[in-house]
Design an enzyme around this catalytic site. Structure first.
Site, PDB file in Angstrom:
ATOM      1  N   HIS A 198     -56.396  -1.107 -20.174  1.00  0.00           N
ATOM      2  CA  HIS A 198     -56.249  -2.046 -18.888  1.00  0.00           C
ATOM      3  C   HIS A 198     -56.351  -1.115 -17.460  1.00  0.00           C
ATOM      4  O   HIS A 198     -56.110   0.184 -17.700  1.00  0.00           O
ATOM      5  CB  HIS A 198     -55.285  -2.987 -18.664  1.00  0.00           C
ATOM      6  CG  HIS A 198     -53.967  -2.487 -18.586  1.00  0.00           C
ATOM      7  ND1 HIS A 198     -53.444  -1.644 -19.632  1.00  0.00           N
ATOM      8  CD2 HIS A 198     -52.966  -2.241 -17.336  1.00  0.00           C
ATOM      9  CE1 HIS A 198     -52.258  -1.135 -19.395  1.00  0.00           C
ATOM     10  NE2 HIS A 198     -51.807  -1.138 -18.133  1.00  0.00           N
ATOM     11  N   ASP A 229     -54.670  -1.100 -13.800  1.00  0.00           N
ATOM     12  CA  ASP A 229     -53.257  -1.956 -13.024  1.00  0.00           C
ATOM     13  C   ASP A 229     -53.920  -2.633 -11.747  1.00  0.00           C
ATOM     14  O   ASP A 229     -54.563  -1.897 -11.077  1.00  0.00           O
ATOM     15  CB  ASP A 229     -52.365  -0.799 -12.603  1.00  0.00           C
ATOM     16  CG  ASP A 229     -51.569   0.050 -13.635  1.00  0.00           C
ATOM     17  OD1 ASP A 229     -51.447  -0.640 -14.638  1.00  0.00           O
ATOM     18  OD2 ASP A 229     -51.200   1.161 -13.451  1.00  0.00           O
ATOM     19  N   HIS A 260     -55.907   2.791 -19.195  1.00  0.00           N
ATOM     20  CA  HIS A 260     -55.100   3.476 -19.951  1.00  0.00           C
ATOM     21  C   HIS A 260     -54.600   2.330 -20.665  1.00  0.00           C
ATOM     22  O   HIS A 260     -54.768   1.168 -20.754  1.00  0.00           O
ATOM     23  CB  HIS A 260     -54.015   3.970 -18.954  1.00  0.00           C
ATOM     24  CG  HIS A 260     -53.273   3.050 -18.161  1.00  0.00           C
ATOM     25  ND1 HIS A 260     -53.845   2.566 -16.715  1.00  0.00           N
ATOM     26  CD2 HIS A 260     -52.081   2.357 -18.182  1.00  0.00           C
ATOM     27  CE1 HIS A 260     -53.032   1.717 -16.654  1.00  0.00           C
ATOM     28  NE2 HIS A 260     -51.891   1.718 -17.119  1.00  0.00           N
ATOM     29  N   ARG A 307     -42.532   3.882 -12.670  1.00  0.00           N
ATOM     30  CA  ARG A 307     -43.714   3.942 -12.133  1.00  0.00           C
ATOM     31  C   ARG A 307     -43.773   3.313 -10.701  1.00  0.00           C
ATOM     32  O   ARG A 307     -43.044   2.466 -10.239  1.00  0.00           O
ATOM     33  CB  ARG A 307     -44.708   2.976 -13.208  1.00  0.00           C
ATOM     34  CG  ARG A 307     -46.295   3.096 -12.774  1.00  0.00           C
ATOM     35  CD  ARG A 307     -47.079   1.967 -13.342  1.00  0.00           C
ATOM     36  NE  ARG A 307     -46.805   0.845 -12.005  1.00  0.00           N
ATOM     37  CZ  ARG A 307     -47.695  -0.050 -12.205  1.00  0.00           C
ATOM     38  NH1 ARG A 307     -48.391  -0.427 -13.124  1.00  0.00           N
ATOM     39  NH2 ARG A 307     -47.636  -0.975 -11.353  1.00  0.00           N
TER      40      ARG A 307
END
Length: 311
Positions: free
Chosen positions: A137, A139, A287, A302
């Site tokens: 996917h 982000d 990723h 993150r």
């Protein structure tokens, strides 16, 4: 008696129809056409593959990041698409924000658990909360201005397992057949959070989120906002359909395009250690967080970097 006449049933077309079959080398270019490689004086570049992904040495990210270092970090990410740092002992949430600020302000994910520091999300997995990011996917592609990048740091990781993989979606585009490039050149895809994040919500919760996060559209093949390079921008959890195509044709095309991220020549794999950090270009890559460590503990934090329109 003669057997009853039957209408022959057409064999369904395979979903793949061999779109991934390929022998020999592929086109794997690190730089956009016409771009020249940079010279780096403040960081050491240690490539993980010849064209994609590098560990940067000689950098202490707990110290102030000056203008010269910041420019080299930006250039390294533009050229390598995902960069890594190890042994960043003493790296705090404030250092995290300073590093992500090299590229831009933070962009919170509306579905991620927050920490005490604005813009920082904590992803804690253990025996009670299994990892669920194990799908290729990009982000925030469900946002009108998807995240330009992300900065992920490891706080607590298993001794084995829990790696993350990235796929170079510029390479994925470069290696599409000419006919496929022509077909997708002017197509637009719809991206939506509901098929993935919505599975965890009731109808009332989904309705509340929908008012703020409507479906959005992005080109199937975008031009990177900084390099100008063509990159394939279709991912499995958030891309729901291709505009202007029938439901069957859209489904078939999305299936073919999302599979491009699974080609090993386009990938790099990183094994996390405590105090490791990864920064990736979220427009040029996808990723996959490998969920092979359950029930062991893995804690990451993150920051997503605010993006720009891709049309």
């Amino acid at each position: 008696m003669h057997p009853a006449a039957t209408t022959p049933v057409e064999n369904p077309r395979p979903v793949l129809d061999k779109p991934l079959m390929h022998y020999g080398s592929r086109v794997l270019e690190r730089l956009a056409p016409g771009a020249e490689p940079s010279e780096f004086r403040h960081v050491e570049i240690n490539p993980l593959t010849p064209h994609f992904g590098a560990v940067l040495g000689g950098v202490d990210l707990t110290r102030p990041i000056g203008d010269a270092l910041a420019e080299e970090l930006r250039q390294a990410l533009l050229e390598w698409k995902v960069i890594f740092f190890r042994n960043q002992t003493g790296f705090t949430a404030e250092h995290h924000l300073a590093l992500s600020g090299v590229w831009g302000p933070p962009e919170p994910n509306p579905f991620f658990p927050k920490t005490g520091t604005a813009g920082v999300s904590r992803l804690a997995k253990d025996a009670k909360a299994a990892g669920n990011k194990n799908i290729w996917h990009s982000d925030h592609s469900f946002m009108a201005n998807p995240a330009l990048g992300s900065v992920l740091r490891a706080l607590d990781v298993p001794a084995a397992g829990g790696d993350t993989m990235w796929a170079d979606m510029a390479a994925a585009y470069d290696n599409l057949p000419a006919g496929m490039k022509a077909r997708i050149g002017n197509l637009t895809a719809v991206h939506d959070w509901e098929p993935s994040w919505g599975a965890l919500m009731n109808d009332e919760q989904k309705a509340a989120f929908r008012t703020r996060w409507p479906q959005v559209e992005h080109p199937v093949a975008v031009r990177h906002p900084r390099s100008g390079r063509r990159t394939l921008y279709v991912n499995e959890p958030f891309t729901t359909r291709i505009k202007g195509l029938s439901a069957a044709d859209s489904r078939e095309l999305v299936d073919i395009l999302v599979l491009q991220a699974r080609i090993p020549e386009y990938q790099v794999r990183f094994h996390w250690e405590p105090d490791s950090i990864a920064v990736w270009d979220n427009i040029a890559t996808q990723h996959y967080a490998i969920n092979d460590y359950y029930p062991r503990r893995r804690v990451m934090e993150r920051i997503a970097i605010a993006g720009v329109p891709l049309s």
